[in-house]
Write an enzyme that holds these catalytic residues in place. Structure first.
Site, short mmCIF file in Angstrom:
data_model
loop_
_atom_site.label_atom_id
_atom_site.label_comp_id
_atom_site.label_asym_id
_atom_site.label_seq_id
_atom_site.Cartn_x
_atom_site.Cartn_y
_atom_site.Cartn_z
N SER A 64 79.81 -55.88 -31.46
CA SER A 64 78.45 -56.29 -31.91
C SER A 64 77.49 -55.36 -31.05
CB SER A 64 78.18 -57.51 -32.17
OG SER A 64 78.62 -57.87 -33.45
N LYS A 67 75.50 -52.90 -32.79
CA LYS A 67 74.22 -53.08 -33.85
C LYS A 67 72.66 -52.78 -33.16
CE LYS A 67 76.77 -57.13 -36.16
NZ LYS A 67 78.13 -57.08 -35.84
N TYR A 187 80.29 -48.60 -40.34
CA TYR A 187 80.26 -50.03 -39.61
C TYR A 187 81.47 -50.07 -38.72
CZ TYR A 187 80.05 -54.93 -38.65
OH TYR A 187 80.10 -55.99 -37.92
N TYR A 239 74.68 -64.43 -31.25
CA TYR A 239 75.25 -65.52 -32.39
C TYR A 239 74.23 -66.81 -32.54
CZ TYR A 239 78.89 -61.84 -31.32
OH TYR A 239 79.48 -60.95 -31.23
N VAL A 257 82.15 -59.23 -29.57
CA VAL A 257 83.30 -60.10 -29.53
C VAL A 257 84.36 -59.30 -29.04
CG1 VAL A 257 83.15 -61.69 -31.66
CG2 VAL A 257 84.26 -59.17 -31.87
N1 GLU Z 1 83.42 -55.83 -35.58
C1 GLU Z 1 83.29 -57.39 -35.94
C2 GLU Z 1 83.04 -57.96 -36.96
O1 GLU Z 1 82.57 -57.31 -37.84
C3 GLU Z 1 82.17 -57.34 -34.77
C4 GLU Z 1 81.91 -58.86 -34.55
C5 GLU Z 1 80.95 -59.02 -33.28
O2 GLU Z 1 81.12 -58.39 -32.14
O3 GLU Z 1 80.34 -59.93 -33.31
O4 GLU Z 1 83.69 -58.90 -37.38
#
Ligand code: GLU
Length: 303
Positions: A64, A67, A187, A239, A257
């Site tokens: 993430s 992002k 993504y 989160y 994650v």
């Molecule tokens: N590729 C992970 C997902 O889409 C990213 C989750 C994360 O790092 O928060 O579930």
């Protein structure tokens, strides 16, 4: 300040706890195989001084944290129009939740939950080859070539049922312009970029320099855009634990994650910590402790 000794102290303090608590993310099979007992930390100051310790040059899956860079590309390319389909409020729900999307008619709460990042990626896919542009951006920002871990990307594509559901759900509200499979392919690849702590400490450098590229000196984002990303990191970057991060650490952070967390001390430095064992909120357990130690020992905080 002697940052090198400080980072080595943090590694020495946390080493006894390595592998003791937390769990490596296991819902993506390729991530479940990463050894839990790893810890790295790196920083780069606004004037280019670097320090790093522990497993700081071992590549991990940025997940993430990508992002942040997708949002950077989106803001740079689209300015205010990016916000037509994405909110800016903390979600208070897990990062892959479907619940709010129904009542909020396919508009994700913010760009750092999965639905929000998928919506940003859709806009990027409309503009250019979003996978290639991500690698170009990351490589330029850290001064070294960055690649995707194709095994991780394939593993996510094979098991990403919730992300597939989120994307289709947004599409049903008319909020996704492109083919869902093309958007998810970009993504999943963005999440599967492999970088180490030192590379990420460098690559986030524009966020402590009011949007200025850490190596070339050109303005990647406007000053106000860079500040807004920092604001979103503080309120939505970790989160469901963003409140706890603000309370305990007091810095804009973005976690993934894969166990990485990047943090910004505006006008001073950016840092990255990595340790794959996560707590129940999906944040790196030792990463969070390391950031807490760092801010306690340096007194650096935005408050
Ligand atoms: N590729 C992970 C997902 O889409 C990213 C989750 C994360 O790092 O928060 O579930």
């Amino acid at each position: 300040m002697d940052f090198q000794s400080l980072l080595e102290d943090i590694v020495a303090t946390l080493r006894p706890e390595l592998g003791e608590a937390g769990h490596v993310a296991n819902y993506i099979p390729a991530l479940a195989r990463v050894p839990a007992a790893r810890f790295g930390i790196a920083l780069r100051t606004c004037d280019g001084h670097e320090a790093h310790a522990g497993d700081s040059t071992t590549a991990f899956s940025i997940q993430s944290i990508s992002k942040l860079f997708a949002l950077t590309m989106g803001m740079r390319e689209m300015g205010e129009t990016l916000w037509e389909r994405i909110g800016r409020e903390p979600s208070g729900n897990p990062f892959n939740s479907l619940v709010q999307l129904e009542s909020e008619r396919g508009i994700p709460r913010n760009p750092f939950i999965n639905a929000g990042a998928i919506a940003v990626t859709d806009r990027l896919v409309s503009l250019f080859d979003a996978k290639a542009e991500m690698l170009t951006l990351l490589s330029s920002l850290c001064g070294e070539p960055v690649q995707f871990d194709e095994e991780v990307a394939a593993s996510e594509a094979a098991t990403g049922f919730r992300n597939i559901a989120l994307a289709n759900f947004m599409k049903s509200f008319g909020r996704i312009d492109n083919d869902v499979s093309a958007v998810l392919d970009a993504y999943f690849h963005h999440c599967a970029a492999a970088m180490n702590c030192l590379q990420l400490a460098r690559a986030t450098g524009f966020l402590c320099r009011d949007g200025v590229h850490p190596f070339t000196g050109h303005q990647l984002l406007t000053e106000s855009q860079a500040r807004r990303i920092n604001a979103l990191m503080l309120t939505c970057g970790t989160y469901d634990a963003a409140g706890e991060f603000a309370f305990r650490i007091g810095l804009p952070c973005k976690s993934g994650v894969g166990g990485g967390i990047v943090a910004v001390v505006p006008d001073r430095l950016t840092l990255c910590v990595w340790s794959p064992a996560l707590d129940s909120t999906g944040n790196s357990l030792l990463g969070m402790k390391a950031l807490e130690l760092f801010t306690a020992k340096t007194g650096l905080s935005i408050f």
